[in-house]
Write an enzyme that holds these catalytic residues in place. Sequence first.
Site, PDB file in Angstrom:
ATOM      1  N   GLU A   1       0.939  -1.017  -0.120  1.00  0.00           N
ATOM      2  CA  GLU A   1      -0.151  -0.196  -0.020  1.00  0.00           C
ATOM      3  C   GLU A   1       0.989   1.286  -0.102  1.00  0.00           C
ATOM      4  O   GLU A   1       1.517   1.380   1.016  1.00  0.00           O
ATOM      5  CB  GLU A   1      -0.888  -0.163   1.079  1.00  0.00           C
ATOM      6  CG  GLU A   1      -1.640   1.186   1.416  1.00  0.00           C
ATOM      7  CD  GLU A   1      -2.709   1.222   2.730  1.00  0.00           C
ATOM      8  OE1 GLU A   1      -2.392   0.532   3.703  1.00  0.00           O
ATOM      9  OE2 GLU A   1      -3.633   2.094   2.546  1.00  0.00           O
TER      10      GLU A   1
ATOM     11  N   GLU B   1       3.157  10.173   6.757  1.00  0.00           N
ATOM     12  CA  GLU B   1       3.215   8.940   7.354  1.00  0.00           C
ATOM     13  C   GLU B   1       4.497   7.984   7.249  1.00  0.00           C
ATOM     14  O   GLU B   1       4.970   7.374   8.057  1.00  0.00           O
ATOM     15  CB  GLU B   1       2.037   7.952   7.355  1.00  0.00           C
ATOM     16  CG  GLU B   1       0.731   8.770   7.626  1.00  0.00           C
ATOM     17  CD  GLU B   1      -0.424   7.889   7.325  1.00  0.00           C
ATOM     18  OE1 GLU B   1      -0.375   6.569   7.712  1.00  0.00           O
ATOM     19  OE2 GLU B   1      -1.582   8.530   6.779  1.00  0.00           O
TER      20      GLU B   1
ATOM     21  N   GLU C   1     -11.926   2.587   4.929  1.00  0.00           N
ATOM     22  CA  GLU C   1     -10.801   2.866   5.871  1.00  0.00           C
ATOM     23  C   GLU C   1     -10.887   4.202   6.434  1.00  0.00           C
ATOM     24  O   GLU C   1     -10.017   5.190   5.744  1.00  0.00           O
ATOM     25  CB  GLU C   1      -9.388   2.440   5.641  1.00  0.00           C
ATOM     26  CG  GLU C   1      -8.529   2.324   6.800  1.00  0.00           C
ATOM     27  CD  GLU C   1      -6.962   2.420   6.332  1.00  0.00           C
ATOM     28  OE1 GLU C   1      -6.129   1.856   6.926  1.00  0.00           O
ATOM     29  OE2 GLU C   1      -6.899   3.051   5.338  1.00  0.00           O
TER      30      GLU C   1
ATOM     31  N   HIS D   1      -8.499   0.635  -0.570  1.00  0.00           N
ATOM     32  CA  HIS D   1      -8.849   1.502   0.254  1.00  0.00           C
ATOM     33  C   HIS D   1      -9.490   2.864  -0.004  1.00  0.00           C
ATOM     34  O   HIS D   1      -9.168   3.657  -0.877  1.00  0.00           O
ATOM     35  CB  HIS D   1      -7.578   1.969   1.398  1.00  0.00           C
ATOM     36  CG  HIS D   1      -7.656   0.797   2.492  1.00  0.00           C
ATOM     37  ND1 HIS D   1      -6.294   0.743   3.148  1.00  0.00           N
ATOM     38  CD2 HIS D   1      -8.130  -0.438   3.056  1.00  0.00           C
ATOM     39  CE1 HIS D   1      -6.438   0.018   4.011  1.00  0.00           C
ATOM     40  NE2 HIS D   1      -7.512  -0.790   3.957  1.00  0.00           N
TER      41      HIS D   1
ATOM     42  N   HIS E   1      -4.455   8.516   0.232  1.00  0.00           N
ATOM     43  CA  HIS E   1      -3.135   8.731   0.157  1.00  0.00           C
ATOM     44  C   HIS E   1      -2.666   9.246  -1.202  1.00  0.00           C
ATOM     45  O   HIS E   1      -2.177   9.973  -1.537  1.00  0.00           O
ATOM     46  CB  HIS E   1      -2.304   7.469   0.417  1.00  0.00           C
ATOM     47  CG  HIS E   1      -2.203   6.916   1.857  1.00  0.00           C
ATOM     48  ND1 HIS E   1      -2.079   7.454   2.816  1.00  0.00           N
ATOM     49  CD2 HIS E   1      -2.717   5.781   2.148  1.00  0.00           C
ATOM     50  CE1 HIS E   1      -2.080   6.930   3.898  1.00  0.00           C
ATOM     51  NE2 HIS E   1      -2.697   5.760   3.621  1.00  0.00           N
TER      52      HIS E   1
ATOM     53  N   ARG F   1     -10.440  11.956   5.375  1.00  0.00           N
ATOM     54  CA  ARG F   1     -10.440  10.567   5.763  1.00  0.00           C
ATOM     55  C   ARG F   1     -11.709  10.346   6.471  1.00  0.00           C
ATOM     56  O   ARG F   1     -11.785   9.502   7.215  1.00  0.00           O
ATOM     57  CB  ARG F   1      -9.001  10.480   6.674  1.00  0.00           C
ATOM     58  CG  ARG F   1      -8.452   9.029   6.531  1.00  0.00           C
ATOM     59  CD  ARG F   1      -7.414   8.663   7.166  1.00  0.00           C
ATOM     60  NE  ARG F   1      -6.654   7.526   6.441  1.00  0.00           N
ATOM     61  CZ  ARG F   1      -5.602   7.208   6.601  1.00  0.00           C
ATOM     62  NH1 ARG F   1      -4.716   7.574   7.217  1.00  0.00           N
ATOM     63  NH2 ARG F   1      -5.424   6.163   5.875  1.00  0.00           N
TER      64      ARG F   1
ATOM     65  N   ASP G   1      -4.859   3.209  -1.855  1.00  0.00           N
ATOM     66  CA  ASP G   1      -5.512   3.836  -0.740  1.00  0.00           C
ATOM     67  C   ASP G   1      -5.838   5.357  -1.289  1.00  0.00           C
ATOM     68  O   ASP G   1      -4.942   6.313  -1.418  1.00  0.00           O
ATOM     69  CB  ASP G   1      -4.969   3.904   0.609  1.00  0.00           C
ATOM     70  CG  ASP G   1      -5.881   4.620   1.734  1.00  0.00           C
ATOM     71  OD1 ASP G   1      -6.753   5.615   1.382  1.00  0.00           O
ATOM     72  OD2 ASP G   1      -5.608   4.164   2.941  1.00  0.00           O
TER      73      ASP G   1
END
Length: 273
Positions: free
Chosen positions: A152, A158, A246, A211, A188, A217, A185
Amino acid sequence: MRIAVTIAGADALPTAFVVWRGFRRSMIAASEFGYDGVELALMRADEVAPAELRAWIGETGMQVSSISTGQLFAARKLCFTSPDLGVRRQTVSEFNRLIDLAADFGQMVNIGRVRGSIHPGQTAKQAQTLFSEALIDLSGYAEKRGVTLVIEPVNRYEINYINTLDEGSTLLDELNHRALGLMPDVFHMNIEDDQIGESLIRNARHIRYVHLADSNRHAPGDGHLDFKEVFAALQAIGYDGWITAEILPYPSPDEAARRAIAYLRPRVPVKKA
Ligand code: LER
Ligand code: MN
């Protein structure tokens, strides 16, 4: 496509990106809200007993979509690029156990933050080599157990390594192993990729799992990400795997879960019988 939601154990850190905590009660809730499955965000492979999990699946009708591993990194500081050989070995050993669990539940284990950063004093090449060695080590066992390890790409705030789908695909092209895939995802991607739809299409050959979260988010539809573009791209590449919400549990876990499924369900093509 089937729709899942992320859940974790009752002791998960506040930083776990899950909607509900506590496995059984989360699975009951996911079933009541109309999800097809749950993604288990685990801190360790033995956090859930297979016999209990099987019983909860029977009770709720939920499937396990995948096992995700961000908490191995967040709570236990495990990662594949650690300069410490002991930490690297422990990470690989924990992944072998996660592959065993996924062989019966979900057949998919993600590698997001747990791949680790390029550490101070390490070159990018050294970190990449450590990560590749771990993947080569694990992919043979994953294949034997019928499990796919999905990389991922994660945003730069992060982790400082493999931030875009293109970067993930470059590594996957190099390693060229059936048991390895890509896990976009869109949260991101919204930060890192040049275009969301085009990048999904360009990297379609590796995509095995997705995701979904909005730009903030929160539940899809609650931010400014263009989900029309996302779904058009998924349709264009014939994606038929899991899409998993997520998302942060805001304004409350139930409300976040309700909003996500209400937004996603009408956008998923209904399969003809
Ligand atoms: C972290 O931001 C994330 O998206 C997880 O799924 C990967 O660790
Ligand atoms: Mn994610």
